[in-house]
Structure formats: structure tokens, C-alpha cells
Design an enzyme around this catalytic site. Structure first.
Site, PDB file in Angstrom:
ATOM      1  N   ASP A  46      42.440  42.838  33.967  1.00  0.00           N
ATOM      2  CA  ASP A  46      43.480  42.120  33.209  1.00  0.00           C
ATOM      3  C   ASP A  46      44.400  43.119  32.508  1.00  0.00           C
ATOM      4  O   ASP A  46      44.687  43.022  31.312  1.00  0.00           O
ATOM      5  CB  ASP A  46      42.833  41.193  32.175  1.00  0.00           C
ATOM      6  N   GLU A 225      47.414  31.419  36.400  1.00  0.00           N
ATOM      7  CA  GLU A 225      47.096  32.062  35.136  1.00  0.00           C
ATOM      8  C   GLU A 225      47.818  33.400  35.033  1.00  0.00           C
ATOM      9  O   GLU A 225      48.522  33.831  35.949  1.00  0.00           O
ATOM     10  CB  GLU A 225      45.585  32.275  35.013  1.00  0.00           C
TER      11      GLU A 225
END
Length: 475
Positions: A46, A225
Site C-alpha cells: 500500500d 479501492e
């Protein structure tokens, strides 16, 4: 000429080239010591790299233990690999922030350092996926040394699974974009946008931008997302990640005109196909959860995570090997980002366009070298240190690891696998020469003194080093 290599012959060839008059007029360019290499940081998923006006690059990401917020910084992107990492905050012992901590993202809002992140409670079972968005705030101007405390929870439109928050300013207005599961819609998460009043409070109604419905968005899970914003060429591009977090993970993109109403879902157009996917040729699997930054020359850089292998034991979320990676971001003639493919491990590749004709790039179709402008990945070549001393280099296409440019006895340039022979070791060696005045480079062949890689009659082959046909513009 006899191309059989001996120790004496190899040294003699290198010395002959080094003594050639052309090198007196050009600068030998070794591989830059500070060039970023992939993976940039291992086991940091991430990934976000934030370039601040204090001259530092800041990097944060999810750690495999999902138990803390971390941050490192460096004056260069390459320096982030070995930069000291600070722990800013750890999950709490009990309560809603005692479990997993995911997807941190650093921002500076109204003069304060803010880090958004997603967190859930401990205890096991489905309850650990009761994920909500929170933020911590720094009490000083230096995010590495300041004291970070919990600011609070994001006031989302619904009390439901939400994560991957980002913030950006456009035309003087600060916006907030995030992923959330909306009651009544059977997906894992959709993308939303709203104006932001304060770091944790929206200034108005949220707009649902997209719901995962396409086949590449719903593999394993129905996911949209990790939104990330890039403003270029009169448009806003919002990338996002889709599907399960294994090798099926990929990037999609929404596009809006820079003058459009960003809160109108009709202003955004979804790309029908994924833009960045697993590539077995370069051995990068599940690329996703990206951010954008710029390198030291101001060129756009794509930041993302990906694994080196496809097969995963157990739940992909508990596999630690999602590594932070970076690569150049290019654009099509229409100004649309061209992501190409994940470039794989090693130094970042370059592209080489003929100085005489910018439409002719060093490229390949399979194992055949061509001068043209095919798909981006076919024009990307990695330069690595050679075997003939500090000045020599080897060139390899990212789609054919283990294959290198080789100078033929007949003046041809071919792509060949490394045979480990002495003959290959000589003919695959080149010296990179720079001409700062022209802004060009040349690749002089050690096996053929006075010759360099160039374009002749539309073909990639050896030409005289001093000829214009031997000049390339590196990008």
C-alpha cells in the site's frame, strides 16, 4: 576480426576503445550510483511516496504485522531503500484500533502533518474486518521527530467498512476520496468523493464514483479501492485497485476534465480495461495500491506494490512479500497515462529514441530488434554493469530477462540469451558515452572499436560512432 575472447584480448579491446579519439570528446557514463532499483523497499505494501517542498521524499506503507504506522525519508527516491524508518504510532491494546492497521497515507493539511489509516479491532473472526478510517496528527513541523497522537475517526456517510483515504486540492478546493461498502450494494467496496471541511469531516454530500462490475474488478472479491489522483494534460486521472489482493490485483482508472464538476459522477469516465496488471515476463504479480510522485528531474513516477511470485500459501493479506516498487510514468500522444507493465526487479529501465527521428525508438518484437514505436514495454531497456571493467554496460529488454544486445561480426545487433561464453562476454559489452551539449548518448561496441549502436536504413545495427545515426536521446 577474431571474436574469440581471451584475457589479453578482452583487455586489449577495452584499452583500444578507451584510447579512441571519440572518447576524448565524450564523457563515459557509468550506471548512476543513486539510480532507484526495484524493489525499492521490501515488505511495504500500500505504498505512498510523498514529495514535500522541504526537499525530502517521505515513504509510508503497510507493514506485514499490520500493527504500526511507519515513515522514512530521503533526499532521493533511491535513498528511501536504506533510509532509517521511524515508528510514528502503534495500535492500541484494546478497542476498535487494537487490530489490523492498513494503508497509511501522509498529507499536510492546513500546516499540519496528518496520516490517514484504516484500523479494526483485535479478537479474531469477522470482527477484525470491522475496518474504519482514522487519522493521527503530528504536533510539530518535522514528521520524523514530532509526537503523533490520534486525531479521531473519519465521519463517513455510513458506519460500514471503509479504508484507503486520500486527499487532494483542485482549483483551491480540498477533496477527500475513499473506498467504502455502501449498505444495499453487494460489493466489498466502491469509490466515493466529497469536499473536505476538516481532516475528518466532509463539507457536504458524498458522490459515488464507481461500483466494481467489470470482470477484472470482481475476481475473487468485488473491489474498487485505493484511489490516487494525478492532474495532467487538462484532466484528472483517478487510479484505483480492483479484485483480490493476489495475482489478480490490478489498476483501473477514472478520468475527468479538469474543469468538470468533480462531484458529478457523470464527469468521470471509467477505462473499460485494466491499465496495469500482473506480468509473468517481468515476474511482478498483483501490482496495485499505487500513488504518484515525481523524481529529482521532475518526471512522473508511479509507486505501487507487487510480489515476485504468483503462488501464495494461505490468505494473500498475510503474505509479507508485497514490495514497494517505482517506475517512470509515460503518456500517449493524447496525454493519457501509459502505465506499460511492471518493469521487474533491478535498475529502472530507459527508452532510447533516435536523435535524428524521435519516432524511431530502440525496440523489439520478440527476440528481433527493431527501430520503431510499438507498445511501451517493448521500448524499455535496462542498463546493468558490464563485464569489461567499470566503463562497460549491458543492455537488456525488460520483457526478455537474460537476453542482451549483442554486436555481430557482420555489424548486426541482435538479442541473445546469455550463453556464458567468452565470445558472448565480449560482444555484449558497450560503453555509454554522453554528449551534454547535444543531450544525447551513444553505445560504443567494445567488440568493434569505432562502431556504436545506431540506425541504418531503418535497421538497428552498428554504425560509425561519430555518425549522427549513433546518437540517442535517453528517457
Amino acid at each position: 576480426m577474431n571474436f574469440t575472447l581471451s584475457r589479453r584480448g578482452f583487455i586489449a579491446s577495452s584499452a583500444a576503445l578507451s584510447a579512441a579519439p571519440m572518447i576524448a570528446r565524450a564523457k563515459v557514463a557509468e550506471l548512476p550510483a543513486a539510480a532507484p532499483q526495484n524493489p525499492l523497499v521490501k515488505q511495504r505494501a500500500d505504498a505512498q511516496i510523498f514529495r514535500h517542498d522541504d526537499g525530502y521524499y517521505y515513504l509510508t506503507g503497510s507493514v506485514p504485522e499490520y500493527d504500526r504506522l511507519v515513515l522514512r525519508r530521503s533526499k532521493t527516491i533511491a535513498g528511501l531503500t536504506s533510509a532509517t524508518e521511524a515508528v510514528l504510532w502503534r495500535h492500541e491494546k484494546t478497542g476498535p484500533l487494537s487490530g489490523f492497521i492498513w494503508a497509511p497515507e501522509l498529507h499536510q493539511i492546513n500546516g499540519q502533518w496528518i496520516m490517514y489509516f484504516a484500523a479494526g479491532p483485535s479478537g479474531g473472526g469477522e470482527d477484525v474486518f470491522r475496518i474504519r478510517t482514522y487519522a493521527v496528527v503530528c504536533d510539530g513541523p518535522d514528521p520524523m521527530t514530532g509526537n503523533w497522537t490520534l486525531l479521531g475517526q473519519f465521519q463517513a456517510p455510513w458506519d460500514s467498512f471503509n479504508l484507503d483515504s486520500t486527499s487532494f486540492v483542485h482549483k483551491g478546493q480540498r477533496y477527500f476520496a475513499w473506498a467504502q461498502r455502501e449498505p444495499g450494494i453487494e460489493t466489498n467496496s466502491n469509490l466515493y468523493i466529497a469536499k473536505l471541511e476538516s481532516p475528518l469531516k466532509l463539507a457536504g454530500k458524498a458522490t459515488r464514483l464507481t461500483v466494481p462490475t467489470l470482470d477484472w474488478e470482481i475476481r475473487g472479491y468485488k473491489v474498487a479501492e485505493a484511489p490516487a489522483i494525478l492532474h495532467r494534460n487538462g484532466r484528472l486521472f483517478m487510479t484505483y485497485s480492483a479484485s483480490a489482493t493476489d495475482a489478480r490485483y490490478c489498476l483501473g482508472m477514472l478520468t475527468a476534465d479538469e474543469n468538470a464538476d468533480l462531484l458529478d459522477a457523470n464527469s468521470w469516465t471509467k477505462s473499460p480495461q485494466p491499465l496495469f496488471v500482473t506480468n509473468s515476463q517481468t515476474s511482478v504479480y498483483g501490482p496495485g495500491h499505487n500513488s504518484f510522485t515525481a523524481d529529482e528531474q521532475g518526471r512522473d513516477i508511479l509507486v505501487y506494490h507487487g510480489r515476485d511470485y504468483a503462488a501464495i500459501q494461505g490468505d494473500p493479506l498475510f503474505n509479507p512479500d508485497r514490495h514497494t516498487r517505482v517506475q517512470r510514468l509515460y503518456y500517449t500522444a493524447d496525454g493519457i497515462p501509459d502505465f506499460g507493465v511492471p518493469v521487474g526487479n533491478g535498475p529502472l529501465p530507459e527508452r532510447f529514441a533516435s536523435a535524428a527521428n524521435a519516432k524511431l525508438l530502440l525496440a523489439h518484437e520478440g527476440t528481433r530488434l527493431i527501430a520503431g514505436n510499438p507498445a511501451l514495454a517493448q521500448t524499455q531497456f535496462r542498463q546493468t554493469p558490464g563485464r569489461a571493467g567499470a566503463q562497460s554496460v549491458m543492455l537488456s529488454p525488460i520483457l526478455l530477462p537474460g537476453h542482451y544486445l549483442v554486436a555481430g561480426k557482420d555489424g548486426s545487433i541482435t538479442l541473445e540469451p546469455d550463453s556464458k561464453s567468452a565470445d558472448f562476454a565480449l560482444r555484449s559489452q558497450f560503453v555509454r558515452l554522453t554528449d551534454a551539449r547535444r543531450g544525447t548518448v551513444r553505445f560504443a561496441a567494445i567488440a568493434a572499436p569505432g562502431k556504436a549502436i545506431g540506425i541504418a536504413e531503418g535497421q538497428v545495427r552498428l554504425v560509425r560512432s561519430r555518425d549522427a545515426a549513433a546518437r540517442w536521446r535517453a528517457d
